[in-house]
Motif scaffolding. Sequence first.
Motif, mmCIF file in Angstrom:
data_model
loop_
_atom_site.group_PDB
_atom_site.id
_atom_site.type_symbol
_atom_site.label_atom_id
_atom_site.label_comp_id
_atom_site.label_asym_id
_atom_site.label_seq_id
_atom_site.Cartn_x
_atom_site.Cartn_y
_atom_site.Cartn_z
ATOM 1 N N LEU A 1 -28.603 29.479 56.470
ATOM 2 C CA LEU A 1 -29.314 30.721 56.125
ATOM 3 C C LEU A 1 -28.259 31.855 56.742
ATOM 4 O O LEU A 1 -28.003 32.548 56.123
ATOM 5 C CB LEU A 1 -30.637 30.779 56.917
ATOM 6 C CG LEU A 1 -31.315 32.153 57.014
ATOM 7 C CD1 LEU A 1 -31.626 32.515 55.782
ATOM 8 C CD2 LEU A 1 -32.372 32.153 57.991
ATOM 9 N N ARG A 2 -27.664 31.444 57.807
ATOM 10 C CA ARG A 2 -26.599 32.396 58.353
ATOM 11 C C ARG A 2 -25.405 32.496 57.488
ATOM 12 O O ARG A 2 -24.877 33.842 57.294
ATOM 13 C CB ARG A 2 -26.067 32.082 59.941
ATOM 14 C CG ARG A 2 -25.422 33.106 60.425
ATOM 15 C CD ARG A 2 -24.972 32.610 61.750
ATOM 16 N NE ARG A 2 -24.101 33.743 62.472
ATOM 17 C CZ ARG A 2 -23.065 33.648 62.915
ATOM 18 N NH1 ARG A 2 -22.314 32.714 62.912
ATOM 19 N NH2 ARG A 2 -22.480 34.837 63.585
ATOM 20 N N PHE A 3 -24.849 31.593 56.847
ATOM 21 C CA PHE A 3 -23.978 31.642 55.993
ATOM 22 C C PHE A 3 -24.384 32.530 54.699
ATOM 23 O O PHE A 3 -23.582 33.568 54.579
ATOM 24 C CB PHE A 3 -23.623 30.195 55.197
ATOM 25 C CG PHE A 3 -22.485 30.378 54.256
ATOM 26 C CD1 PHE A 3 -21.135 30.689 54.676
ATOM 27 C CD2 PHE A 3 -22.919 30.133 53.004
ATOM 28 C CE1 PHE A 3 -20.205 30.373 53.762
ATOM 29 C CE2 PHE A 3 -21.839 29.925 51.970
ATOM 30 C CZ PHE A 3 -20.690 30.383 52.190
ATOM 31 N N TYR A 4 -25.481 32.608 54.168
ATOM 32 C CA TYR A 4 -25.740 33.446 53.017
ATOM 33 C C TYR A 4 -26.177 34.614 53.400
ATOM 34 O O TYR A 4 -25.802 35.441 52.752
ATOM 35 C CB TYR A 4 -27.119 32.702 52.696
ATOM 36 C CG TYR A 4 -26.988 31.305 51.631
ATOM 37 C CD1 TYR A 4 -25.958 31.246 50.815
ATOM 38 C CD2 TYR A 4 -27.617 30.239 51.828
ATOM 39 C CE1 TYR A 4 -25.651 30.149 49.988
ATOM 40 C CE2 TYR A 4 -27.321 29.187 51.129
ATOM 41 C CZ TYR A 4 -26.654 28.941 50.096
ATOM 42 O OH TYR A 4 -26.281 27.620 49.486
ATOM 43 N N ILE A 5 -26.659 34.948 54.566
ATOM 44 C CA ILE A 5 -26.898 36.268 55.282
ATOM 45 C C ILE A 5 -25.545 36.892 55.157
ATOM 46 O O ILE A 5 -25.209 38.030 55.038
ATOM 47 C CB ILE A 5 -27.711 36.138 56.440
ATOM 48 C CG1 ILE A 5 -28.955 35.922 56.238
ATOM 49 C CG2 ILE A 5 -27.330 37.565 57.181
ATOM 50 C CD1 ILE A 5 -29.648 35.695 57.688
ATOM 51 N N GLU B 1 -43.535 30.636 61.876
ATOM 52 C CA GLU B 1 -44.963 30.869 61.556
ATOM 53 C C GLU B 1 -45.409 32.359 61.564
ATOM 54 O O GLU B 1 -46.328 32.873 60.790
ATOM 55 C CB GLU B 1 -45.762 30.053 62.902
ATOM 56 C CG GLU B 1 -47.227 30.348 62.820
ATOM 57 C CD GLU B 1 -47.734 29.692 61.501
ATOM 58 O OE1 GLU B 1 -48.932 30.180 60.837
ATOM 59 O OE2 GLU B 1 -47.246 28.496 61.101
ATOM 60 N N ARG B 2 -44.492 33.157 62.090
ATOM 61 C CA ARG B 2 -45.010 34.601 62.352
ATOM 62 C C ARG B 2 -44.554 35.365 61.113
ATOM 63 O O ARG B 2 -45.293 35.847 60.379
ATOM 64 C CB ARG B 2 -44.219 35.327 63.493
ATOM 65 C CG ARG B 2 -44.472 36.612 63.540
ATOM 66 C CD ARG B 2 -43.677 37.252 64.812
ATOM 67 N NE ARG B 2 -43.486 38.873 64.414
ATOM 68 C CZ ARG B 2 -42.196 39.260 63.989
ATOM 69 N NH1 ARG B 2 -41.334 38.165 63.687
ATOM 70 N NH2 ARG B 2 -42.117 40.291 63.910
ATOM 71 N N ILE B 3 -43.418 34.675 60.602
ATOM 72 C CA ILE B 3 -42.859 35.259 59.306
ATOM 73 C C ILE B 3 -43.853 34.748 58.088
ATOM 74 O O ILE B 3 -44.135 35.633 57.274
ATOM 75 C CB ILE B 3 -41.425 34.811 58.984
ATOM 76 C CG1 ILE B 3 -40.458 35.446 60.057
ATOM 77 C CG2 ILE B 3 -41.123 35.061 57.453
ATOM 78 C CD1 ILE B 3 -38.984 34.975 59.694
ATOM 79 N N LEU C 1 -34.711 35.289 51.862
ATOM 80 C CA LEU C 1 -34.126 34.165 52.124
ATOM 81 C C LEU C 1 -34.595 33.663 53.407
ATOM 82 O O LEU C 1 -35.008 32.460 53.582
ATOM 83 C CB LEU C 1 -32.617 34.192 52.607
ATOM 84 C CG LEU C 1 -31.751 34.526 51.512
ATOM 85 C CD1 LEU C 1 -30.166 34.987 51.769
ATOM 86 C CD2 LEU C 1 -31.692 32.925 50.675
ATOM 87 N N SER C 2 -35.028 34.529 54.332
ATOM 88 C CA SER C 2 -35.667 34.090 55.568
ATOM 89 C C SER C 2 -37.000 33.543 55.370
ATOM 90 O O SER C 2 -37.316 32.697 56.136
ATOM 91 C CB SER C 2 -35.677 35.298 56.681
ATOM 92 O OG SER C 2 -34.324 35.718 57.091
ATOM 93 N N VAL C 3 -38.074 34.185 54.379
ATOM 94 C CA VAL C 3 -39.445 33.715 54.209
ATOM 95 C C VAL C 3 -39.170 32.244 53.645
ATOM 96 O O VAL C 3 -39.879 31.388 54.110
ATOM 97 C CB VAL C 3 -39.959 34.490 53.303
ATOM 98 C CG1 VAL C 3 -41.487 33.879 52.647
ATOM 99 C CG2 VAL C 3 -40.302 35.967 53.911
ATOM 100 N N GLY C 4 -38.242 32.128 52.562
ATOM 101 C CA GLY C 4 -37.902 30.668 52.035
ATOM 102 C C GLY C 4 -37.513 29.692 53.157
ATOM 103 O O GLY C 4 -37.899 28.512 53.080
ATOM 104 N N THR C 5 -36.737 29.877 54.085
ATOM 105 C CA THR C 5 -36.202 29.116 54.880
ATOM 106 C C THR C 5 -37.333 29.009 55.919
ATOM 107 O O THR C 5 -37.582 27.617 56.499
ATOM 108 C CB THR C 5 -34.936 29.689 55.648
ATOM 109 O OG1 THR C 5 -33.833 30.176 54.837
ATOM 110 C CG2 THR C 5 -34.443 28.668 56.793
ATOM 111 N N ALA C 6 -38.099 29.975 56.518
ATOM 112 C CA ALA C 6 -39.209 29.712 57.273
ATOM 113 C C ALA C 6 -40.350 28.594 56.647
ATOM 114 O O ALA C 6 -40.670 27.699 57.229
ATOM 115 C CB ALA C 6 -39.992 30.844 57.781
#
Length: 175
Positions: free
Chosen positions: A144-148, A67-69, A119-124
Amino acid sequence: MDWYTSVFELIDMRSFSNLWFWVALAVLWSSASHWVLGVPWDMVLRAGRVGGQPAADMETMVRINSERILYITRESGVLMTGFAGFVLTFLFLVGFVYGREFAQAVFLLGTPMALVWLLSVGTAGRVQRQELSDAALIKQLTRLRFYIRLIGMASIFVTATWGMWQNMSSSALGG
């Protein structure tokens, strides 16, 4: 010869030959792969292994951070994107067109982190839209961690290769 001169002769203050740059690179990618959507990875593992209250805590943290992101993105996403594009373009031009090593180093740190942010915004957004929980949420965080980590490995490889090239070029030119 004074102390200041001795230190600067002992420690090369250029970015790619400076130990602190490589320490910062390692810490950056270690932190990026440990904190997935603002949740420490050990908490995700514990939630998957134990379930119950640890899983509920993890889901709460993911919900709060997602929610914050998304709030930050909604409120200032266009401004942040424009500013980040400006800064990265500036660093690219100053670094690679005008040959400033510090700008190259910051560009090689910042550009992959911009990809991680996207990627983080998309995942959020996906977590919030699909209201993921339990195993589906853990699977999404694992992906997400794998892609990071993939971005991190590529970034470290490119940065190390470019840094070695810069160091070899400057030593061949005599300093």
